[in-house]
Design an enzyme around this catalytic site. Structure first.
Site, mmCIF file in Angstrom:
data_model
loop_
_atom_site.group_PDB
_atom_site.id
_atom_site.type_symbol
_atom_site.label_atom_id
_atom_site.label_comp_id
_atom_site.label_asym_id
_atom_site.label_seq_id
_atom_site.Cartn_x
_atom_site.Cartn_y
_atom_site.Cartn_z
ATOM 1 N N LYS A 19 -26.535 -15.816 -0.105
ATOM 2 C CA LYS A 19 -27.650 -16.402 -0.867
ATOM 3 C C LYS A 19 -27.197 -16.807 -2.267
ATOM 4 O O LYS A 19 -27.489 -17.910 -2.728
ATOM 5 C CB LYS A 19 -28.783 -15.355 -0.919
ATOM 6 N N ARG A 119 -41.510 -11.031 -13.421
ATOM 7 C CA ARG A 119 -40.116 -10.644 -13.732
ATOM 8 C C ARG A 119 -39.684 -11.233 -15.086
ATOM 9 O O ARG A 119 -40.134 -12.307 -15.478
ATOM 10 C CB ARG A 119 -39.194 -11.086 -12.590
ATOM 11 N N GLN A 169 -27.095 -13.537 -13.127
ATOM 12 C CA GLN A 169 -28.026 -14.652 -13.293
ATOM 13 C C GLN A 169 -28.011 -15.144 -14.735
ATOM 14 O O GLN A 169 -27.991 -16.350 -14.985
ATOM 15 C CB GLN A 169 -29.437 -14.220 -12.887
ATOM 16 N N ASP A 327 -27.851 -4.947 -5.278
ATOM 17 C CA ASP A 327 -28.829 -5.263 -4.234
ATOM 18 C C ASP A 327 -28.710 -4.322 -3.029
ATOM 19 O O ASP A 327 -29.588 -4.311 -2.161
ATOM 20 C CB ASP A 327 -28.660 -6.714 -3.777
ATOM 21 N N ARG A 402 -35.604 -6.665 0.749
ATOM 22 C CA ARG A 402 -34.593 -5.612 0.913
ATOM 23 C C ARG A 402 -35.229 -4.239 1.180
ATOM 24 O O ARG A 402 -34.624 -3.396 1.831
ATOM 25 C CB ARG A 402 -33.672 -5.571 -0.293
HETATM 26 C C1 S3P Z 1 -27.884 -12.512 -8.319
HETATM 27 C C2 S3P Z 1 -27.659 -11.556 -9.257
HETATM 28 C C3 S3P Z 1 -28.332 -10.249 -9.260
HETATM 29 C C4 S3P Z 1 -28.918 -9.915 -7.899
HETATM 30 C C5 S3P Z 1 -29.667 -11.063 -7.311
HETATM 31 C C6 S3P Z 1 -28.770 -12.282 -7.159
HETATM 32 C C7 S3P Z 1 -27.208 -13.808 -8.458
HETATM 33 O O1 S3P Z 1 -29.384 -10.285 -10.184
HETATM 34 O O2 S3P Z 1 -29.753 -8.793 -7.978
HETATM 35 O O3 S3P Z 1 -30.172 -10.725 -6.033
HETATM 36 O O4 S3P Z 1 -27.203 -14.601 -7.489
HETATM 37 O O5 S3P Z 1 -26.660 -14.067 -9.534
HETATM 38 P P1 S3P Z 1 -29.131 -9.996 -11.742
HETATM 39 O O6 S3P Z 1 -28.198 -11.024 -12.221
HETATM 40 O O7 S3P Z 1 -30.463 -10.125 -12.416
HETATM 41 O O8 S3P Z 1 -28.601 -8.602 -11.791
#
Ligand code: S3P
Length: 449
Positions: A19, A119, A169, A327, A402
């Protein structure tokens, strides 16, 4: 969804495309010049949200024999959105897109579903504002809607963003904004998070890598890497192979560890900045063998994983392991319930701001399974039951894919039929989950294609 206890599972399966990598591939390929082909993209609702969002901004995607063909519009080719862009349940869509929009000088408003709308978004709005972009969050308590107001800026000074949360992210948001700057962009995180954006950008010809180390003032964590992006003149379209999603595979691996006779999950991403789950289950005593290791076009390592059942012991998940296993912590807790000894999660307050409060809902699931759990502000702890035999339960998935899949795996080891309400949330990341469990021999009623 109703699940019967399983005696033994066996089979060799694959999982949908990663993903995280799919979100990035859709965005970056759209910003390239020429045609890209994305092979093995994820098919969950979150990835569909990114594709729709990029389409609203002028990107062009087509499906061909299971691949996604992207005709890139180039770094200057995105257009303002004429209506708010709905990011659905996908935090990655909203946060990465904020960086793309700001950098590209495009005006758009991002919205999301009820879960995404509570969020935190200031974590991207604040550093983007510090870099000189106009980004406002109008939701109460720093939540969506988020509006980026476009307009070109000179942006010719190098910048360094020092983040106070270890989040791929947020890091990716800043790096993607840097594609459009006239000087280098650096990002420093408190701990290493998944580096899919860096690998993918390199595959598209961008210089983006960890460089020197930076010592954070007044902190004992020592040094952390600085990621530096050198802005490219353009990106060249190319072929990208997406690895199988480790975060989806984790549920099948856990099922294999608890009930497997012989379970193999093939073509799974093993990126070391993502795959602490594999090290943690090893530390717990499980046997997961990696075969046929290789690196895909696009820079992501994968392996075929063979899983055998065996006795488990508790572990502590803390510190630098947390962002790299973030995750997978709910399903690791289900494995912890079957272990002997103490199982502890700490330093994981981030879990409270995921698709649900995952500390609260994981604790709720464990209690329903018969485990005596102590919840803490940044984690939870409990004594494992010493065997994979749980009380039959009924739980609500709290709109969290999840939590639903963690409950489904736990149900395989219950002493009666279990029932999970809200299991349709699984479509967010893994629409074929129920069918794959069935193909391993599980009896699952409802949900799944
Ligand atoms: C993700 C980063 C994680 C993860 C999310 C996907 C990404 O979040 O929990 O499911 O694709 O960069 P955070 O960056 O907020 O920790």
């Amino acid at each position: 969804m109703q699940i019967e206890p399983a005696k033994s599972l066996s089979g060799s399966v694959t999982v949908p495309g990663d993903k995280s990598v799919t979100h990035r591939a859709l965005m970056v390929a759209a910003l390239a010049e020429g045609r890209s082909t994305i092979v093995g993209a994820g098919d969950g609702e979150d990835n569909i949200s990114t594709r729709a969002a990029m389409t609203a901004l002028g990107a062009r995607f087509a499906d061909e024999d299971g691949d996604i063909i992207v005709d890139g519009v180039g770094l200057r080719g995105l257009r303002d959105a004429s209506a708010p862009i709905d990011c659905g349940n996908s935090g990655t869509t909203a946060r990465l897109l904020a960086g793309v929009l700001a950098g590209a000088g495009v005006t758009a408003t991002l919205t999301g579903d009820a879960s995404l709308s509570v969020r935190p978004m200031r974590r991207v709005a604040d550093p983007l504002t510090d870099l000189g972009y106009t980004v406002t969050v109008t939701g109460e308590r720093g939540t969506l809607p988020l509006t980026v107001t476009g307009g070109r800026r000179s942006n010719t000074e190098p910048v360094r963003a020092v983040l106070n949360v270890a989040s791929a992210q947020v890091k990716s948001c800043i790096l993607l904004s840097g594609l459009f700057r006239g000087a280098d962009t650096e990002v420093v995180e408190p701990a290493v998070s998944r580096d899919h954006t860096e690998r993918l950008l390199r595959a598209f010809g961008v210089r983006c890598a960890s460089t020197e180390h930076y010592t954070r003032p007044a902190e004992a964590h020592g040094t952390v890497p600085v990621v530096r992006l050198v802005p490219p003149a353009s990106l060249r379209g190319r072929r990208i192979e997406v690895p199988g999603d480790l975060s989806s595979a984790a549920f099948l691996i856990a099922a294999g560890i608890l009930r497997g006779e012989s379970v193999a999950v093939n073509n799974v991403g093993t990126n070391p900045t993502r795959a602490a789950f594999l090290d943690l289950v090893q530390e717990m005593g499980a046997d997961v063998t990696r075969r046929n290791r290789r690196v895909l076009e696009g820079g992501e390592p994968v392996a075929d994983l063979e899983v055998s059942a065996g006795p488990l012991r508790g572990v502590t998940i803390e510190g630098a392991a947390v962002p790299i296993a973030i995750d997978e912590i709910p399903i690791l807790c289900v494995l912890g319930a079957a272990s002997s000894g103490r199982f502890v999660v700490r330093d994981a307050a981030e879990l409270r701001v995921k698709e649900s409060d995952r500390i609260e809902h994981t604790a709720g699931l464990l209690r329903a399974m018969g485990v005596d759990v102590e919840e803490t502000p940044d984690g939870l702890q409990f004594e494992g039951l010493g065997a994979a035999s749980f009380k039959a339960f009924e739980v609500d998935a709290a709109h969290d894919h999840r939590i639903a899949m963690s409950a489904a795996v736990a149900a395989l080891c219950a002493d009666g039929v279990c029932s999970i309400t809200g299991a349709e949330a699984i479509d967010i990341s893994y629409p074929s989950f129920a069918d794959t469990l069935r193909s391993l021999g599980a009896v699952v009623d409802g949900v799944g294609r």
